[in-house]
Design a protein around this motif. Sequence first.
Motif, mmCIF file in Angstrom:
data_model
loop_
_atom_site.group_PDB
_atom_site.id
_atom_site.type_symbol
_atom_site.label_atom_id
_atom_site.label_comp_id
_atom_site.label_asym_id
_atom_site.label_seq_id
_atom_site.Cartn_x
_atom_site.Cartn_y
_atom_site.Cartn_z
ATOM 1 N N ILE A 1 32.566 32.856 38.075
ATOM 2 C CA ILE A 1 31.252 33.339 38.530
ATOM 3 C C ILE A 1 31.415 34.621 39.338
ATOM 4 O O ILE A 1 30.631 35.564 39.197
ATOM 5 C CB ILE A 1 30.528 32.243 39.340
ATOM 6 C CG1 ILE A 1 30.094 31.114 38.395
ATOM 7 C CG2 ILE A 1 29.326 32.817 40.092
ATOM 8 C CD1 ILE A 1 29.630 29.856 39.112
ATOM 9 N N GLY A 2 32.432 34.661 40.192
ATOM 10 C CA GLY A 2 32.693 35.866 40.982
ATOM 11 C C GLY A 2 32.943 37.073 40.098
ATOM 12 O O GLY A 2 32.489 38.179 40.375
ATOM 13 N N ARG A 3 33.664 36.850 39.009
ATOM 14 C CA ARG A 3 33.945 37.962 38.081
ATOM 15 C C ARG A 3 32.693 38.390 37.329
ATOM 16 O O ARG A 3 32.374 39.570 37.236
ATOM 17 C CB ARG A 3 35.046 37.541 37.093
ATOM 18 C CG ARG A 3 35.290 38.548 35.992
ATOM 19 C CD ARG A 3 35.875 39.837 36.587
ATOM 20 N NE ARG A 3 35.993 40.832 35.551
ATOM 21 C CZ ARG A 3 35.333 41.997 35.569
ATOM 22 N NH1 ARG A 3 34.551 42.302 36.565
ATOM 23 N NH2 ARG A 3 35.490 42.857 34.597
ATOM 24 N N LEU A 4 31.978 37.402 36.778
ATOM 25 C CA LEU A 4 30.822 37.716 35.926
ATOM 26 C C LEU A 4 29.623 38.259 36.690
ATOM 27 O O LEU A 4 28.953 39.183 36.229
ATOM 28 C CB LEU A 4 30.395 36.467 35.138
ATOM 29 C CG LEU A 4 31.390 35.947 34.105
ATOM 30 C CD1 LEU A 4 30.878 34.657 33.480
ATOM 31 C CD2 LEU A 4 31.650 37.001 33.032
ATOM 32 N N PHE A 5 29.348 37.694 37.859
ATOM 33 C CA PHE A 5 28.115 38.046 38.559
ATOM 34 C C PHE A 5 28.308 38.919 39.792
ATOM 35 O O PHE A 5 27.384 39.580 40.231
ATOM 36 C CB PHE A 5 27.345 36.776 38.951
ATOM 37 C CG PHE A 5 26.898 35.973 37.773
ATOM 38 C CD1 PHE A 5 25.821 36.383 37.006
ATOM 39 C CD2 PHE A 5 27.562 34.812 37.415
ATOM 40 C CE1 PHE A 5 25.416 35.653 35.902
ATOM 41 C CE2 PHE A 5 27.171 34.068 36.316
ATOM 42 C CZ PHE A 5 26.091 34.496 35.554
ATOM 43 N N LEU A 6 29.513 38.909 40.349
ATOM 44 C CA LEU A 6 29.742 39.677 41.572
ATOM 45 C C LEU A 6 30.702 40.840 41.368
ATOM 46 O O LEU A 6 30.979 41.593 42.296
ATOM 47 C CB LEU A 6 30.275 38.751 42.676
ATOM 48 C CG LEU A 6 29.377 37.561 43.020
ATOM 49 C CD1 LEU A 6 30.077 36.668 44.036
ATOM 50 C CD2 LEU A 6 28.028 38.026 43.526
ATOM 51 N N GLY A 7 31.233 40.955 40.152
ATOM 52 C CA GLY A 7 32.118 42.072 39.847
ATOM 53 C C GLY A 7 33.470 42.000 40.521
ATOM 54 O O GLY A 7 34.147 43.019 40.663
ATOM 55 N N GLU A 8 33.910 40.804 40.929
ATOM 56 C CA GLU A 8 35.212 40.683 41.565
ATOM 57 C C GLU A 8 36.322 40.895 40.544
ATOM 58 O O GLU A 8 36.160 40.622 39.363
ATOM 59 C CB GLU A 8 35.349 39.307 42.223
ATOM 60 C CG GLU A 8 34.426 39.129 43.402
ATOM 61 C CD GLU A 8 34.630 37.797 44.100
ATOM 62 O OE1 GLU A 8 35.535 37.034 43.696
ATOM 63 O OE2 GLU A 8 33.880 37.532 45.037
ATOM 64 N N THR A 9 37.444 41.360 41.019
ATOM 65 C CA THR A 9 38.585 41.624 40.150
ATOM 66 C C THR A 9 39.383 40.342 39.923
ATOM 67 O O THR A 9 39.665 39.608 40.874
ATOM 68 C CB THR A 9 39.507 42.681 40.793
ATOM 69 O OG1 THR A 9 38.729 43.848 41.061
ATOM 70 C CG2 THR A 9 40.654 43.035 39.878
ATOM 71 N N LEU A 10 39.723 40.084 38.673
ATOM 72 C CA LEU A 10 40.590 38.946 38.356
ATOM 73 C C LEU A 10 42.032 39.436 38.350
ATOM 74 O O LEU A 10 42.530 39.940 37.351
ATOM 75 C CB LEU A 10 40.225 38.350 36.994
ATOM 76 C CG LEU A 10 38.996 37.472 36.943
ATOM 77 C CD1 LEU A 10 38.776 36.921 35.545
ATOM 78 C CD2 LEU A 10 39.089 36.340 37.941
ATOM 79 N N THR A 11 42.667 39.291 39.483
ATOM 80 C CA THR A 11 44.064 39.703 39.601
ATOM 81 C C THR A 11 44.956 38.664 38.925
ATOM 82 O O THR A 11 44.550 37.510 38.741
ATOM 83 C CB THR A 11 44.465 39.823 41.082
ATOM 84 O OG1 THR A 11 44.371 38.518 41.682
ATOM 85 C CG2 THR A 11 43.570 40.798 41.830
ATOM 86 N N PRO A 12 46.149 39.047 38.551
ATOM 87 C CA PRO A 12 47.082 38.067 37.966
ATOM 88 C C PRO A 12 47.295 36.850 38.881
ATOM 89 O O PRO A 12 47.379 35.727 38.406
ATOM 90 C CB PRO A 12 48.377 38.861 37.779
ATOM 91 C CG PRO A 12 47.906 40.279 37.614
ATOM 92 C CD PRO A 12 46.707 40.408 38.514
ATOM 93 N N LYS A 13 47.351 37.097 40.177
ATOM 94 C CA LYS A 13 47.539 36.002 41.139
ATOM 95 C C LYS A 13 46.369 35.015 41.071
ATOM 96 O O LYS A 13 46.575 33.800 41.077
ATOM 97 C CB LYS A 13 47.661 36.592 42.549
ATOM 98 C CG LYS A 13 47.987 35.612 43.627
ATOM 99 C CD LYS A 13 48.157 36.351 44.948
ATOM 100 C CE LYS A 13 48.445 35.413 46.091
ATOM 101 N NZ LYS A 13 48.603 36.117 47.357
ATOM 102 N N ARG A 14 45.140 35.497 40.984
ATOM 103 C CA ARG A 14 43.967 34.622 40.888
ATOM 104 C C ARG A 14 43.946 33.855 39.571
ATOM 105 O O ARG A 14 43.598 32.677 39.530
ATOM 106 C CB ARG A 14 42.678 35.433 41.023
ATOM 107 C CG ARG A 14 42.412 35.901 42.424
ATOM 108 C CD ARG A 14 41.092 36.628 42.502
ATOM 109 N NE ARG A 14 40.859 37.095 43.859
ATOM 110 C CZ ARG A 14 39.801 37.784 44.229
ATOM 111 N NH1 ARG A 14 38.876 38.096 43.347
ATOM 112 N NH2 ARG A 14 39.666 38.159 45.472
ATOM 113 N N ILE A 15 44.310 34.533 38.504
ATOM 114 C CA ILE A 15 44.328 33.872 37.191
ATOM 115 C C ILE A 15 45.359 32.752 37.175
ATOM 116 O O ILE A 15 45.073 31.634 36.730
ATOM 117 C CB ILE A 15 44.587 34.905 36.069
ATOM 118 C CG1 ILE A 15 43.387 35.861 35.955
ATOM 119 C CG2 ILE A 15 44.855 34.207 34.744
ATOM 120 C CD1 ILE A 15 43.632 37.062 35.073
#
Length: 134
Positions: free
Chosen positions: A105-119
């Motif tokens: 949701i953060g990525r899709l709606f808030l434009g947050e970056t999906l870093t390798p660490k988060r993934i």
Amino acid sequence: MWALLTGLIIATYATVDSIGVRDLPDPGAYAAWVLFTYGVLLIVAYTLMRGRLRLDIRERETRKALLAGIFVLIAYGVVIIAYSMGPAGPITAIRETSVVFAMIIGRLFLGETLTPKRIVAGLIVAAGAIAIGR
């Protein structure tokens, strides 16, 4: 150390919720009291930290916050129903997969970056839930 503390807190609230639901005759009443108490404490904490609480329903951010609050109520209600119907371990594992959804949701709606660490962290959480479920 932070991961262990987080795990301890999760285990504590999962245990309290599962016992609370099973020991009371009405799981809905348990959920209502928990949410009421949490709501009051949240308002008190906000007021102490930021001063007067001001809500203007005409503001877009207020409406978004209210909508998010409704989703929280629904999600917690579903968890309480689940605890009343099954074992706490797998239910807690599935409950904690919400962080994966929060990441998406953060990525899709808030434009947050999906870093390798988060993934990787999201994949670990999902793998843990799958392992417990099997």
